[in-house]
Design an enzyme around this catalytic site. Structure first.
Site, short mmCIF file in Angstrom:
data_model
loop_
_atom_site.label_atom_id
_atom_site.label_comp_id
_atom_site.label_asym_id
_atom_site.label_seq_id
_atom_site.Cartn_x
_atom_site.Cartn_y
_atom_site.Cartn_z
N THR A 53 0.85 -1.19 0.00
CA THR A 53 0.00 0.00 0.00
C THR A 53 0.88 1.23 0.00
O THR A 53 2.06 1.16 0.32
CB THR A 53 -0.87 0.09 1.27
N ASP A 54 0.31 2.35 -0.33
CA ASP A 54 1.02 3.59 -0.04
C ASP A 54 0.88 3.83 1.47
O ASP A 54 0.17 3.12 2.19
CB ASP A 54 0.47 4.77 -0.86
N TYR A 55 1.59 4.83 1.92
CA TYR A 55 1.76 5.13 3.34
C TYR A 55 0.40 5.33 4.05
O TYR A 55 -0.34 6.25 3.70
CB TYR A 55 2.58 6.41 3.44
N ALA A 106 -2.29 3.81 3.75
CA ALA A 106 -3.47 3.78 2.86
C ALA A 106 -4.56 2.84 3.36
O ALA A 106 -5.74 3.05 3.06
CB ALA A 106 -3.05 3.41 1.45
#
Ligand code: NOJ
Length: 745
Positions: free
Chosen positions: A290-292, A294
């Site tokens: 995932t992005d940070y 997310a």
């Protein structure tokens, strides 16, 4: 088939595309060469140990998002961390690795990732600038150098390339990608993946790449970072998806979820995106992170009640690694007990993560990337720094030149003016990994001094700050300009005005920089503007008044030297824009490959598509960039006027350097499919060649086109070409009207 049946099937297909079928567990993870080893290891792991592999924590060497958990060392020792970001240097990485290898039951090595975006220690121009080189070898080599430096500092994995197509310069992250065009963006995506990963991931100088942000993160409404994305299926497939797919085809090892939603479903919980499209249709066999935070953000998106729900959604959508949210580590066990997630699904993710660790050679030697001697040897070597200088000058785009540039080195005096003329921190732009911002970068003033030595009188005056309305510095600057033979005026944004969370609603030169330009140009007409910025700016006024404008983006560690090479003619600029410069914000989004519409602008017909206050055309189009010399295109021809789908079409053109300098030209080829089952853009890039020609020299260029170049998503969303008339345009920018045509049978 009855019409109604067809309609139902069509709708079902669309729904399938956008919502996905719920069969995550049916998708197989592609077998690795280490299959036996991985399976054996998984069979020894407890459920807690497995879930630990799915957890990513941030170290404390750099902050790229909100700090959620600081106790990462204890968590590593407890086997609760599989991957980490924001931790590097051979020494520090070794310590962290030791915690994992020595303190956990199975001694599984950690995987350390970092945002190595445009260089690690040696910083190259920002990616948008680098893309303006149109030099795939250079782009690949820059990524390879970044990998070599990062890998020597304990990093196994970069969160790059960012391949998001961006057509709205208000969005701060345009600086991080390759601009507006899916075809060029795809070539650059491949080059960057190849550069980072090399041919053999197990070598200690290559690193795992990560394609991001999947998908369509570059299309937030109104250019505001993290905002909702709302695209038609066709635009998603035609414009936004191709570069991600190109990265997958190049073998990228990992992919990052975008923060945004697609068709109402956040990418982090989008089963269709990961299982049907990337893994199912594209054959992606790496792991998804995932992005940070997310997963946590799924709650605010409004698709999950709490972190438990969010974690279930994400894992069942096909996500493997949770970056920082702490959702998987805290909730997956319970979700398995509740029967909402299967252990088999966890095994799939663990398999993918371990596969990457095996392929990087971490099980052979977890410390292979933590060698302090190699670190000293490979970081910022003379060759790497020299290459950064080359990349810096190749990225420069000459936007305007009324015979002012290049300046002669035989001048007696020069004034170097402007808020960006002597600020080290701005030279390397944002996302600079471990790059030294405050001492190592060469400023423009320093670069000019290095170039001219002591024989030329150099006067420096800042004039104004980058975002100030005070005119206190104007007098001194005007005085310096008046006394000088020539003037360099460095304007733009400071480095923090672009990048993540740095969207702007107005993209003018900030503060009173336009007024400073007025005053300086009035004082001395031999003025060249040097622009430093992370996005296209609306610089109509500057274009109206300035004798010369050179776009340099943020040119990197050697920026000042690189720009001085261009200013004084030791290098003839050859960069071409990969993103359109609008005349004003009202024109946004503006890009060259737009549709014709049913009422294309016609000056003699009022009811056609136009603005009443500004032309439709941009200030500078995609593909545009001047040189100190001039190029002429002649004898454009096709080898056949009719081709079948199996044929290769040869397009020939003769290019001549008609000016007074040796130089390189990026010759571009665009096609237009005149009639289709769906509307087609007025131009689409399908080829380019960067050619160096001595002054007076001529070269015949040949472009080859095949059916793939004429293919698109047709009315029923199948991919392929359609017979009919095509136009071919060749020239030095997307504005070229030099054309030929052929028929596809
Ligand atoms: C958030 C950014 O969107 C992403 O590109 C980056 O890789 C992560 N933070 C980690 O720093």
């Amino acid at each position: 088939m009855k019409r109604i049946d067809f309609a139902i099937i069509f709708m079902a297909t669309i729904m399938y595309f956008f919502t996905g079928c719920q069969d995550a567990n049916k998708k197989k993870t592609v077998k690795s060469g280490y299959d036996k080893e991985i399976r054996e290891l998984i069979s020894k792991m407890t459920l807690d140990e497995k879930i630990g592999q799915l957890n990513m924590l941030s170290g404390d060497w750099s902050v790229t998002g909100p700090v959620v958990r600081t106790d990462f060392k204890e968590d590593i020792k407890a086997g609760k961390v599989g991957t980490m970001l924001n931790a590097y240097t051979a020494k520090h990485a070794r310590k962290l690795m030791q915690l994992s290898v020595d303190s956990t039951r199975l001694g599984i090595p950690l995987l350390l990732g970092y945002d190595v975006i445009h260089g690690h220690r040696t910083i190259f121009p920002i990616p948008l600038g680098e893309s303006c080189t149109w030099d795939l070898d250079l782009i690949e080599k820059a990524a390879q150098i970044a990998a070599e430096e990062a890998s020597a500092e304990g990093i196994h994995w970069t969160f790059a390339p960012m391949v998001d197509i961006a057509r709205d310069p208000r969005w701060g992250r345009v600086m991080e990608g390759a601009g507006e065009d899916p075809w060029l963006g795809s070539q650059i995506a491949k080059a960057r993946v190849n550069g980072f990963q090399g041919e053999d991931l197990s070598l200690n100088n290559t690193i795992l790449a990560c394609v991001k942000h999947v998908a369509a993160y570059g299309a937030p409404i109104a250019g505001r970072d993290y905002n909702t994305v709302d695209l038609s299926e066709r635009t998603l497939f035609e414009t936004y998806l191709p570069p991600y797919r190109a990265a997958v085809e190049a073998g990228v090892g990992t992919a990052m979820t975008a923060f945004n939603e697609i068709n109402g479903i956040p990418c982090t919980s989008n089963h269709w995106l990961w299982e049907d499209l990337l893994r199912g249709q594209w054959g992606f066999d790496g792991f998804v992170l995932t992005d940070y935070t997310a997963i946590l953000e799924l709650i605010k998106h409004g698709v999950a009640n709490d972190l438990y729900d969010a974690s279930v959604l994400a894992i069942n959508a096909g996500v493997d690694v949770d970056m920082v949210s702490q959702g998987f580590i805290n909730h997956l066990k319970k979700a398995i007990e509740n029967g909402e997630v299967s252990e088999e699904r966890i095994n799939q993710s663990v398999y993918r993560i371990l596969k990457a660790k095996f392929e990087l050679g971490l099980f052979d030697d977890p410390y292979r990337y933590c060698d302090t001697v190699r670190e000293k040897d490979v970081v910022m070597t003379k060759e790497k720094v020299e290459f950064a200088r080359k990349a810096g000058r190749d990225a420069c785009v000459l936007l305007k030149n009324n015979n002012v540039l290049p300046f002669s080195k035989n001048i007696k005096s020069i004034a170097v003016i402007g808020p960006l003329a002597d600020t080290k921190e701005d030279m390397i732009g944002a996302w600079t990994a471990a790059g030294d911002r405050y001492t190592r970068p060469v400023t423009l003033l320093e670069g000019i001094k290095n170039k001219l030595g002591t024989s030329v009188k150099i006067r420096y005056a800042k004039g104004t700050d980058y975002n100030s309305w005070s005119k206190d510095g104007f007098r001194e600057a005007v005085k310096a300009a008046k006394k000088a033979d020539v003037v360099i005026l460095a304007l733009g944004e400071n480095w923090q005005m672009s990048s993540e969370a740095q969207s702007r609603s107005m993209i003018d030169l900030p503060g009173n920089q336009n007024e400073l330009a007025d005053a300086i140009i009035k004082a001395n007409m031999n003025t060249a503007i040097i622009l430093m910025n992370g996005r296209p700016l609306t610089i109509q006024h500057l274009d109206d008044i300035a004798p010369a404008i050179l776009e340099t983006w943020y040119a990197g560690t050697e920026g000042g030297n690189a720009i001085a090479d261009v200013i004084f003619g030791d290098y003839n600029p050859s960069g071409k824009l990969t993103i359109t410069f609008p005349r004003n914000v009202g024109q946004i989004p503006i890009f060259y490959s737009h549709k014709n519409t049913g009422r294309p602008f016609n000056p003699s017909d009022h009811y056609t598509s136009k603005y009443i206050d500004v032309p439709n055309s941009p200030l500078y189009p995609f593909g545009y960039g001047l040189s100190y010399t001039t190029f002429q295109y002649e004898q454009l021809s096709v080898d056949k006027t009719e081709i079948s789908k199996q044929d290769t079409l040869r397009v020939n053109v003769v290019l001549t350097n008609t000016g007074n300098y040796d130089g390189a030209e990026v010759a571009q080829l665009y096609i237009r499919d005149l009639v289709g089952s769906v509307t087609r853009p007025v131009k689409e890039l399908r080829g380019f060649q960067k050619i160096f020609l001595k002054k007076g020299a001529t070269k015949k260029l040949t472009f080859l086109l095949t059916d793939k170049d004429f293919s698109f998503y047709r009315k029923n969303m199948t991919y392929g070409s359609e017979p009919g008339h095509f136009e071919i345009f060749v020239g030095g920018s997307s504005a070229t009207m030099y054309k030929s045509s052929f028929i596809l049978k």
